[in-house]
Design a protein around this motif. Structure first.
Motif, PDB file in Angstrom:
ATOM      1  N   ARG A   9       0.820  -1.197   0.000  1.00  0.00           N
ATOM      2  CA  ARG A   9       0.000   0.000   0.000  1.00  0.00           C
ATOM      3  C   ARG A   9       0.863   1.259   0.000  1.00  0.00           C
ATOM      4  N   ALA A  12       2.030   2.014  -3.386  1.00  0.00           N
ATOM      5  CA  ALA A  12       1.000   2.638  -4.228  1.00  0.00           C
ATOM      6  C   ALA A  12       0.930   4.136  -3.964  1.00  0.00           C
ATOM      7  N   TYR A  13       1.019   4.520  -2.693  1.00  0.00           N
ATOM      8  CA  TYR A  13       0.942   5.948  -2.371  1.00  0.00           C
ATOM      9  C   TYR A  13       2.149   6.701  -2.909  1.00  0.00           C
ATOM     10  N   ILE A  16       1.648   7.297  -6.538  1.00  0.00           N
ATOM     11  CA  ILE A  16       0.808   8.477  -6.765  1.00  0.00           C
ATOM     12  C   ILE A  16       1.638   9.735  -6.637  1.00  0.00           C
ATOM     13  N   ALA A 170      -1.952   8.062   2.136  1.00  0.00           N
ATOM     14  CA  ALA A 170      -2.964   7.026   2.338  1.00  0.00           C
ATOM     15  C   ALA A 170      -4.317   7.637   2.650  1.00  0.00           C
ATOM     16  N   ALA A 173      -5.780   8.958  -0.590  1.00  0.00           N
ATOM     17  CA  ALA A 173      -6.264   7.892  -1.460  1.00  0.00           C
ATOM     18  C   ALA A 173      -7.567   7.290  -0.949  1.00  0.00           C
ATOM     19  N   THR A 174      -7.712   7.215   0.361  1.00  0.00           N
ATOM     20  CA  THR A 174      -8.943   6.675   0.943  1.00  0.00           C
ATOM     21  C   THR A 174     -10.148   7.529   0.548  1.00  0.00           C
ATOM     22  N   PRO A 177     -11.214   7.480  -4.755  1.00  0.00           N
ATOM     23  CA  PRO A 177     -10.981   6.216  -5.475  1.00  0.00           C
ATOM     24  C   PRO A 177     -10.247   6.398  -6.795  1.00  0.00           C
ATOM     25  N   GLN A 180      -6.641   5.921  -6.347  1.00  0.00           N
ATOM     26  CA  GLN A 180      -6.259   4.515  -6.211  1.00  0.00           C
ATOM     27  C   GLN A 180      -6.146   3.865  -7.590  1.00  0.00           C
ATOM     28  N   ARG A 181      -7.068   4.182  -8.481  1.00  0.00           N
ATOM     29  CA  ARG A 181      -7.025   3.628  -9.835  1.00  0.00           C
ATOM     30  C   ARG A 181      -5.765   4.096 -10.567  1.00  0.00           C
ATOM     31  N   ALA A 183      -2.923   5.046  -9.153  1.00  0.00           N
ATOM     32  CA  ALA A 183      -1.760   4.391  -8.544  1.00  0.00           C
ATOM     33  C   ALA A 183      -1.592   2.973  -9.071  1.00  0.00           C
ATOM     34  N   ALA A 184      -2.708   2.294  -9.304  1.00  0.00           N
ATOM     35  CA  ALA A 184      -2.635   0.933  -9.844  1.00  0.00           C
ATOM     36  C   ALA A 184      -2.008   0.949 -11.233  1.00  0.00           C
TER      37      ALA A 184
END
Length: 360
Positions: A9, A12-13, A16, A170, A173-174, A177, A180-181, A183-184
Motif C-alpha cells: 500500500r 501505491a501511495y 501516486i 494514504a 487515497a482513501t 478512489p 487509487q485507480r 496508482a494501480a
C-alpha cells in the motif's frame, strides 16, 4: 492483513506522489483571482513548487527536463470528415515540440521517470496554431481541480525525509478512489524503453466540428508506429542519465519517427468533463493524421525552450469541452511561464549542464 500489505500500500501511495510531482504543472483553477476563497493560479503554482525539494530557477515547474523536436503533421481525409481544422486538409503542417520526462528537476535520470510527455505546436498555413500537451498515462488521477490541489499538497515531500508522508498519501487515497485507480496504473503498466515507442494521451475531451457544424466529442492519442519494447527494472537501474534523449537521437539519425493521431469518439454515457474516467475500449477510433519527427535539439538552445504548450490553444474546427480542469490549465501554464521568464531575465542558468553529483 498479510504482513506485506502495508508495504504494497505504501508503494501505491509513493507511486501516486511520484506521478503527481511529474505532472504537477498541468492544472489549476482559472478566474480564481476574483475571490480570495477560491483557488488561484498563484496558489496552485506555489503548491506545485513544493513537490520538488530543490528549486531550479529558469526551468519549467514540471517536466523540467526535455529535448526539442521538429517535423511536420500529415492530415488525412478521415480527419477532415471529423473536423474542419485546416491541418487535416494539409500535408506537412510544420510542427515544433518537446519530449520530456516527469519531475521538477532538469537533471533527472531519464530511465527513472515514470511519466514521459509529448508537447506539440502545429503551425497552420492560415496562421492558426494548435498546441497539445500529452502524457504517457491514460487518464488523470483527480476528478476535480480541488482534488488535484489536495493531491499536490499531500504529495509534497517531508523536509526531514525528502519523501512524501505515506500516512498523508494514504488518507488522500482513501477519500478519492480515482487516485487509487491511477496508482494501480503507475505500479502495473509496463515502461517503454524509448520516447519513440511511447503512446502519448491528450486525456481531455475536445469537440471536433465538421464543415456542416456537426460536433463530435473526442479524446486523442499519439500512437507510435515504432513497436513497443518494455524496459525492465534492471535496465532502468543501469541506464545512463540521458538514456532516452540519447536513444532518440540515434533513432532520428536513421530516419523519421512517426505517431498516428488517433481520435476516440465518445458515445452515449461517456463523460467528457472528467479526465479521471477512461472511456470504454470499444469506442470508435479514427486515425486522423500522422506526426512525423525528423530532428532533435537540446532544449537550452532549441526553439521549444520558451514555448508555452497551453493545450487550450486550438484552431477553428476544434473547441474545448466543458472539462473544468482543461479550462483551468491556461492560467497555471501562464503563471509558471511568467515565473521562469522573469528568472531567466535575472540571469538564471538554464544551459542544462548537470551538476556532477546528478550525472550518471
Amino acid at each position: 492483513m498479510p504482513p506485506s500489505a502495508p508495504r504494497r500500500r505504501t508503494g501505491a501511495y509513493i507511486a501516486i506522489a511520484a506521478v503527481v510531482a511529474a505532472v504537477g504543472g498541468a492544472f489549476a483553477w482559472t478566474a480564481g483571482w476574483l475571490s480570495p476563497d477560491r483557488l488561484t493560479p498563484t496558489v496552485m503554482t506555489d503548491a506545485i513548487e513544493t513537490t520538488s525539494t530543490t528549486p531550479y530557477p529558469g526551468f519549467r515547474r514540471a517536466h523540467a527536463k526535455g529535448i526539442c523536436v521538429a517535423g511536420h503533421f500529415d492530415g488525412n481525409a478521415d480527419g477532415a470528415r471529423l473536423s474542419r481544422a485546416a491541418v487535416f486538409r494539409a500535408t506537412q503542417t510544420p510542427v515544433l515540440g518537446r519530449l520530456s520526462i516527469g519531475g521538477g528537476s532538469p537533471y533527472g535520470l531519464d530511465a527513472q521517470a515514470r511519466v514521459r510527455s509529448m508537447a506539440l505546436v502545429l503551425q497552420g498555413a492560415d496562421g492558426s496554431e494548435w498546441r497539445m500537451a500529452m502524457n504517457s498515462f491514460p487518464f488523470f488521477g483527480a476528478a476535480s481541480i480541488e482534488t488535484f490541489l489536495e493531491q499536490t499538497r499531500a504529495s509534497a515531500p517531508d523536509p526531514a525525509t525528502g519523501k512524501p508522508d505515506p500516512e498523508r498519501m494514504a488518507a488522500f487515497a482513501t477519500r478519492h478512489p480515482e487516485a487509487q485507480r491511477f496508482a494501480a496504473w503507475a505500479k502495473s503498466a509496463p515502461w517503454s524503453d524509448s520516447f519513440a515507442n511511447t503512446q502519448y494521451n491528450g486525456i481531455h475531451a475536445y469537440r471536433f466540428v465538421g464543415d456542416d457544424g456537426t460536433e463530435k466529442m473526442v479524446r486523442w492519442s499519439m500512437r507510435p508506429q515504432a513497436p513497443f519494447v518494455e524496459m525492465t527494472p534492471a535496465q532502468r537501474e543501469a541506464a545512463e542519465g540521458n538514456a532516452l534523449q540519447d536513444e532518440l537521437r540515434e533513432r532520428l539519425a536513421r530516419g523519421p519517427l512517426r505517431w498516428d493521431m488517433v481520435a476516440t469518439v465518445a458515445a452515449e454515457g461517456d463523460n467528457p468533463s472528467d479526465p479521471s474516467t477512461p472511456w470504454p475500449e470499444n469506442r470508435e477510433q479514427v486515425v486522423v493524421g500522422t506526426v512525423v519527427l525528423t530532428q532533435a535539439q537540446d532544449q537550452a538552445t532549441g526553439p521549444c525552450r520558451d514555448l508555452n504548450f497551453d493545450p487550450t490553444v486550438v484552431p477553428a474546427g476544434v473547441a474545448l469541452s466543458d472539462d473544468p480542469i482543461l479550462a483551468a490549465r491556461a492560467a497555471v501554464y501562464a503563471e509558471s511561464f511568467d515565473r521562469r521568464e522573469r528568472e531567466v531575465a535575472r540571469g538564471a542558468d538554464v544551459d542544462g549542464t548537470p551538476p556532477p553529483e546528478t550525472a550518471r
